[in-house]
Write a protein that holds these residues in place. Structure first.
Motif, PDB file in Angstrom:
ATOM      1  N   GLY A 198     -32.284  13.688  24.185  1.00 22.87           N
ATOM      2  CA  GLY A 198     -33.362  13.355  25.104  1.00 22.87           C
ATOM      3  C   GLY A 198     -34.120  12.133  24.664  1.00 22.87           C
ATOM      4  N   VAL A 258     -38.695  15.013  26.787  1.00 29.20           N
ATOM      5  CA  VAL A 258     -37.746  15.855  27.508  1.00 29.20           C
ATOM      6  C   VAL A 258     -36.402  15.813  26.792  1.00 29.20           C
ATOM      7  N   LYS A 268     -32.479  17.922  26.341  1.00 32.63           N
ATOM      8  CA  LYS A 268     -31.498  18.896  26.808  1.00 32.63           C
ATOM      9  C   LYS A 268     -30.805  19.415  25.556  1.00 32.63           C
TER      10      LYS A 268
END
Length: 92
Positions: free
Chosen positions: A62, A68, A70
């Motif tokens: 990310g 953010v 993943k």
């Protein structure tokens, strides 16, 4: 404009799957940080809280800019390759 991708590999000493992930990332020229869970159950607790797993490797992909990430919790390079393609098509 290409975006910066951050990769974090949660791993432990002696884990062949973990080494496979790190070797692949190095071959692709992608830098990564490592969180070694070998002698630290608290790190495994974090994985359990975040992703419902206590095993490694877990790869987080990310951006620290937006926070953010993943997580790739499945074992096998095909899962890592797919996640990299989804998160950073411009990394190639």
């Amino acid at each position: 404009m290409s975006k910066k991708v951050d990769v974090v590999v949660w791993s432990k000493q002696g884990c062949s799957y973990c080494e496979e992930v790190k070797t692949y990332l190095q071959e692709e020229g992608l830098s990564y940080n490592t969180v070694d869970v070998t002698h630290n159950d608290a790190f495994r607790d974090i994985l359990d809280t975040k992703y419902g797993v206590r095993y490694v490797p877990v790869i987080e992909i990310g951006s620290s800019e937006n926070g953010v990430y993943k997580a790739v919790t499945e074992i096998g390079l095909e899962h890592l390759k797919a996640a990299l393609a989804d998160c950073a098509p411009s990394h190639i």
